[in-house]
Design a protein around this motif. Structure first.
Motif, PDB file in Angstrom:
ATOM      1  N   LYS A  40       0.858  -1.178   0.000  1.00  0.00           N
ATOM      2  CA  LYS A  40       0.000   0.000   0.000  1.00  0.00           C
ATOM      3  C   LYS A  40       0.894   1.228   0.000  1.00  0.00           C
ATOM      4  N   GLU A  41       0.468   2.234  -0.755  1.00  0.00           N
ATOM      5  CA  GLU A  41       1.261   3.432  -0.976  1.00  0.00           C
ATOM      6  C   GLU A  41       0.649   4.626  -0.247  1.00  0.00           C
ATOM      7  N   PHE A  42       1.527   5.441   0.335  1.00  0.00           N
ATOM      8  CA  PHE A  42       1.121   6.643   1.055  1.00  0.00           C
ATOM      9  C   PHE A  42       1.968   7.809   0.554  1.00  0.00           C
ATOM     10  N   HIS A  43       1.409   9.023   0.564  1.00  0.00           N
ATOM     11  CA  HIS A  43       2.103  10.204   0.054  1.00  0.00           C
ATOM     12  C   HIS A  43       2.136  11.310   1.105  1.00  0.00           C
ATOM     13  N   PHE A  44       3.226  12.067   1.096  1.00  0.00           N
ATOM     14  CA  PHE A  44       3.285  13.272   1.912  1.00  0.00           C
ATOM     15  C   PHE A  44       4.354  14.198   1.346  1.00  0.00           C
ATOM     16  N   SER A  45       4.271  15.457   1.722  1.00  0.00           N
ATOM     17  CA  SER A  45       5.244  16.474   1.320  1.00  0.00           C
ATOM     18  C   SER A  45       5.927  17.011   2.563  1.00  0.00           C
ATOM     19  N   ALA A  46       7.233  17.195   2.474  1.00  0.00           N
ATOM     20  CA  ALA A  46       7.979  17.690   3.634  1.00  0.00           C
ATOM     21  C   ALA A  46       9.296  18.298   3.176  1.00  0.00           C
ATOM     22  N   SER A  47       9.866  19.117   4.052  1.00  0.00           N
ATOM     23  CA  SER A  47      11.194  19.680   3.803  1.00  0.00           C
ATOM     24  C   SER A  47      12.205  18.956   4.690  1.00  0.00           C
ATOM     25  N   HIS A  48      13.455  19.064   4.313  1.00  0.00           N
ATOM     26  CA  HIS A  48      14.547  18.591   5.164  1.00  0.00           C
ATOM     27  C   HIS A  48      15.847  19.205   4.698  1.00  0.00           C
ATOM     28  N   GLN A  49      16.878  18.961   5.484  1.00  0.00           N
ATOM     29  CA  GLN A  49      18.197  19.483   5.191  1.00  0.00           C
ATOM     30  C   GLN A  49      19.196  18.501   5.786  1.00  0.00           C
ATOM     31  N   LEU A  50      20.112  18.027   4.973  1.00  0.00           N
ATOM     32  CA  LEU A  50      21.118  17.082   5.455  1.00  0.00           C
ATOM     33  C   LEU A  50      22.361  17.881   5.852  1.00  0.00           C
ATOM     34  N   THR A  51      22.321  18.401   7.074  1.00  0.00           N
ATOM     35  CA  THR A  51      23.327  19.351   7.548  1.00  0.00           C
ATOM     36  C   THR A  51      24.701  18.719   7.774  1.00  0.00           C
ATOM     37  N   HIS A  52      24.773  17.401   7.820  1.00  0.00           N
ATOM     38  CA  HIS A  52      26.055  16.731   8.022  1.00  0.00           C
ATOM     39  C   HIS A  52      26.885  16.660   6.734  1.00  0.00           C
ATOM     40  N   LEU A  53      26.278  16.997   5.603  1.00  0.00           N
ATOM     41  CA  LEU A  53      26.985  16.961   4.322  1.00  0.00           C
ATOM     42  C   LEU A  53      27.762  18.257   4.107  1.00  0.00           C
ATOM     43  N   PRO A  54      28.764  18.238   3.214  1.00  0.00           N
ATOM     44  CA  PRO A  54      29.511  19.471   2.928  1.00  0.00           C
ATOM     45  C   PRO A  54      28.576  20.581   2.450  1.00  0.00           C
ATOM     46  N   ALA A  55      28.919  21.805   2.761  1.00  0.00           N
ATOM     47  CA  ALA A  55      28.062  22.951   2.456  1.00  0.00           C
ATOM     48  C   ALA A  55      27.758  23.079   0.967  1.00  0.00           C
ATOM     49  N   ASP A  56      28.644  22.590   0.093  1.00  0.00           N
ATOM     50  CA  ASP A  56      28.399  22.708  -1.344  1.00  0.00           C
ATOM     51  C   ASP A  56      27.569  21.546  -1.908  1.00  0.00           C
ATOM     52  N   HIS A  57      27.188  20.612  -1.072  1.00  0.00           N
ATOM     53  CA  HIS A  57      26.327  19.498  -1.520  1.00  0.00           C
ATOM     54  C   HIS A  57      24.885  19.996  -1.599  1.00  0.00           C
ATOM     55  N   GLN A  58      24.199  19.693  -2.697  1.00  0.00           N
ATOM     56  CA  GLN A  58      22.833  20.212  -2.880  1.00  0.00           C
ATOM     57  C   GLN A  58      21.885  19.787  -1.764  1.00  0.00           C
ATOM     58  N   CYS A  59      22.098  18.626  -1.164  1.00  0.00           N
ATOM     59  CA  CYS A  59      21.198  18.168  -0.098  1.00  0.00           C
ATOM     60  C   CYS A  59      21.480  18.831   1.247  1.00  0.00           C
ATOM     61  N   ALA A  60      22.575  19.566   1.335  1.00  0.00           N
ATOM     62  CA  ALA A  60      22.860  20.315   2.564  1.00  0.00           C
ATOM     63  C   ALA A  60      22.002  21.569   2.656  1.00  0.00           C
ATOM     64  N   ARG A  61      21.472  21.990   1.512  1.00  0.00           N
ATOM     65  CA  ARG A  61      20.589  23.159   1.503  1.00  0.00           C
ATOM     66  C   ARG A  61      19.176  22.736   1.885  1.00  0.00           C
ATOM     67  N   LEU A  62      18.423  23.648   2.450  1.00  0.00           N
ATOM     68  CA  LEU A  62      17.019  23.398   2.769  1.00  0.00           C
ATOM     69  C   LEU A  62      16.266  23.126   1.471  1.00  0.00           C
ATOM     70  N   HIS A  63      15.541  22.018   1.431  1.00  0.00           N
ATOM     71  CA  HIS A  63      14.776  21.658   0.240  1.00  0.00           C
ATOM     72  C   HIS A  63      13.643  20.723   0.638  1.00  0.00           C
ATOM     73  N   GLY A  64      12.792  20.394  -0.295  1.00  0.00           N
ATOM     74  CA  GLY A  64      11.647  19.541   0.007  1.00  0.00           C
ATOM     75  C   GLY A  64      11.412  18.495  -1.059  1.00  0.00           C
ATOM     76  N   HIS A  65      10.565  17.532  -0.711  1.00  0.00           N
ATOM     77  CA  HIS A  65      10.216  16.444  -1.618  1.00  0.00           C
ATOM     78  C   HIS A  65       8.737  16.116  -1.468  1.00  0.00           C
ATOM     79  N   ASN A  66       8.202  15.504  -2.490  1.00  0.00           N
ATOM     80  CA  ASN A  66       6.902  14.849  -2.424  1.00  0.00           C
ATOM     81  C   ASN A  66       7.202  13.367  -2.261  1.00  0.00           C
ATOM     82  N   TYR A  67       7.133  12.908  -1.026  1.00  0.00           N
ATOM     83  CA  TYR A  67       7.539  11.550  -0.684  1.00  0.00           C
ATOM     84  C   TYR A  67       6.443  10.534  -1.001  1.00  0.00           C
TER      85      TYR A  67
END
Length: 117
Positions: free
Chosen positions: A6-33
């Protein structure tokens, strides 16, 4: 072995702060999960189900109440990666439905992470 998903959907933001500052996932961003829970059993119950899909409504309620339109850094322990989310949802599901076999989490249409013990 019988398997259902069964599939479920949600939208949320996150930030992977442990990554180097120049990594795109280190910036605040969101996904439709997308979260997909898989249940498996060698036998079917008396109704002919692995489990009635209706019984999975608590997962929808949990996702809607705790994850949808939230900042995941505020609601998850550890990095809010798709891998950690798959494990988190697996643990939540298997504690309620022992026949839980796996959980998959997608951040984009082309990426999936899965936890399957």
């Amino acid at each position: 072995m019988f398997r259902i998903t069964k599939e479920f959907h949600f939208s949320a933001s996150h930030q992977l702060t442990h990554l180097p500052a120049d990594h795109q996932c280190a910036r605040l961003h969101g996904h439709n999960y997308i979260v997909v829970v898989e249940l498996a059993g060698a036998e079917l119950n008396s109704d002919g189900f692995v489990r009635d899909y209706h019984e999975l409504a608590p997962l929808k309620n949990y996702i809607d109440g705790s994850f949808d339109h939230r900042h995941l850094n505020d609601v998850m322990e550890g990095p809010s990666t798709a891998e950690n989310m798959a494990r988190h949802f697996y643990d939540w599901c298997v504690s309620r439905w022992p026949e839980t076999a796996a959980v998959r989490v997608s951040e984009t249409p082309k990426t999936w992470a899965e936890y399957r013990p």
